[in-house]
Design a protein around this motif. Sequence first.
Motif, PDB file in Angstrom:
ATOM      1  N   ILE A 283     -12.295  -5.111   4.294  1.00  0.00           N
ATOM      2  CA  ILE A 283     -11.407  -4.274   3.476  1.00  0.00           C
ATOM      3  C   ILE A 283      -9.962  -4.724   3.659  1.00  0.00           C
ATOM      4  N   LEU A 284      -9.537  -4.851   4.911  1.00  0.00           N
ATOM      5  CA  LEU A 284      -8.135  -5.162   5.191  1.00  0.00           C
ATOM      6  C   LEU A 284      -7.745  -6.564   4.712  1.00  0.00           C
ATOM      7  N   GLN A 285      -8.685  -7.487   4.716  1.00  0.00           N
ATOM      8  CA  GLN A 285      -8.379  -8.868   4.328  1.00  0.00           C
ATOM      9  C   GLN A 285      -8.476  -9.103   2.825  1.00  0.00           C
ATOM     10  N   ASN A 286      -8.875  -8.089   2.075  1.00  0.00           N
ATOM     11  CA  ASN A 286      -9.029  -8.231   0.622  1.00  0.00           C
ATOM     12  C   ASN A 286      -7.657  -8.117  -0.056  1.00  0.00           C
ATOM     13  N   GLU A 287      -6.997  -9.246  -0.224  1.00  0.00           N
ATOM     14  CA  GLU A 287      -5.642  -9.261  -0.771  1.00  0.00           C
ATOM     15  C   GLU A 287      -5.586  -8.999  -2.274  1.00  0.00           C
ATOM     16  N   SER A 288      -6.752  -8.861  -2.927  1.00  0.00           N
ATOM     17  CA  SER A 288      -6.741  -8.530  -4.352  1.00  0.00           C
ATOM     18  C   SER A 288      -6.395  -7.052  -4.571  1.00  0.00           C
ATOM     19  N   LYS A 289      -6.381  -6.261  -3.491  1.00  0.00           N
ATOM     20  CA  LYS A 289      -6.030  -4.842  -3.577  1.00  0.00           C
ATOM     21  C   LYS A 289      -4.734  -4.606  -2.826  1.00  0.00           C
TER      22      LYS A 289
END
Length: 151
Positions: free
Chosen positions: A13-19
Amino acid sequence: MTFDKLKPQIEDILQNESKDVATRLTEVCVVLETNIPYFDWVGFYFRNGNKEELKLKAFAGEPTDHEIIPFGRGICGQVAVSNKNFVVPDVKAQNNYIACSIHVKAEIVIPLFVNGENIGQIDIDSHTEDPFSHEDELFLEWINENVSKIL
């Protein structure tokens, strides 16, 4: 579900830079509130600009009226000043507790540091009396260390 099983999901979740950051923090709150039975409300508060107050940025659980908390007030406000973890096994025993819900019996607040500065915290309310262990503290410190990398 054990903390070790949740860690990869939280990292993803934290590494998902698309959000954006707020969305990722909300998703972390939902994962914690959904998977840990005694985490009944989970939220991230951050310093509100240069003001001596905290502002709620993300949460999972019942809505709260406490979106702004002055430094020094309540458990969260005390952590903003002390820079230390605060585990409250029984909120009724605290003089400086801000009641968010009549159902809350315990609370844990872990400060979040970026470059050594306390910029926020994760706050957990529980409807269970005295549910938090040292493992909870370590897990929440781990979460905050990972959150600090995306701020």
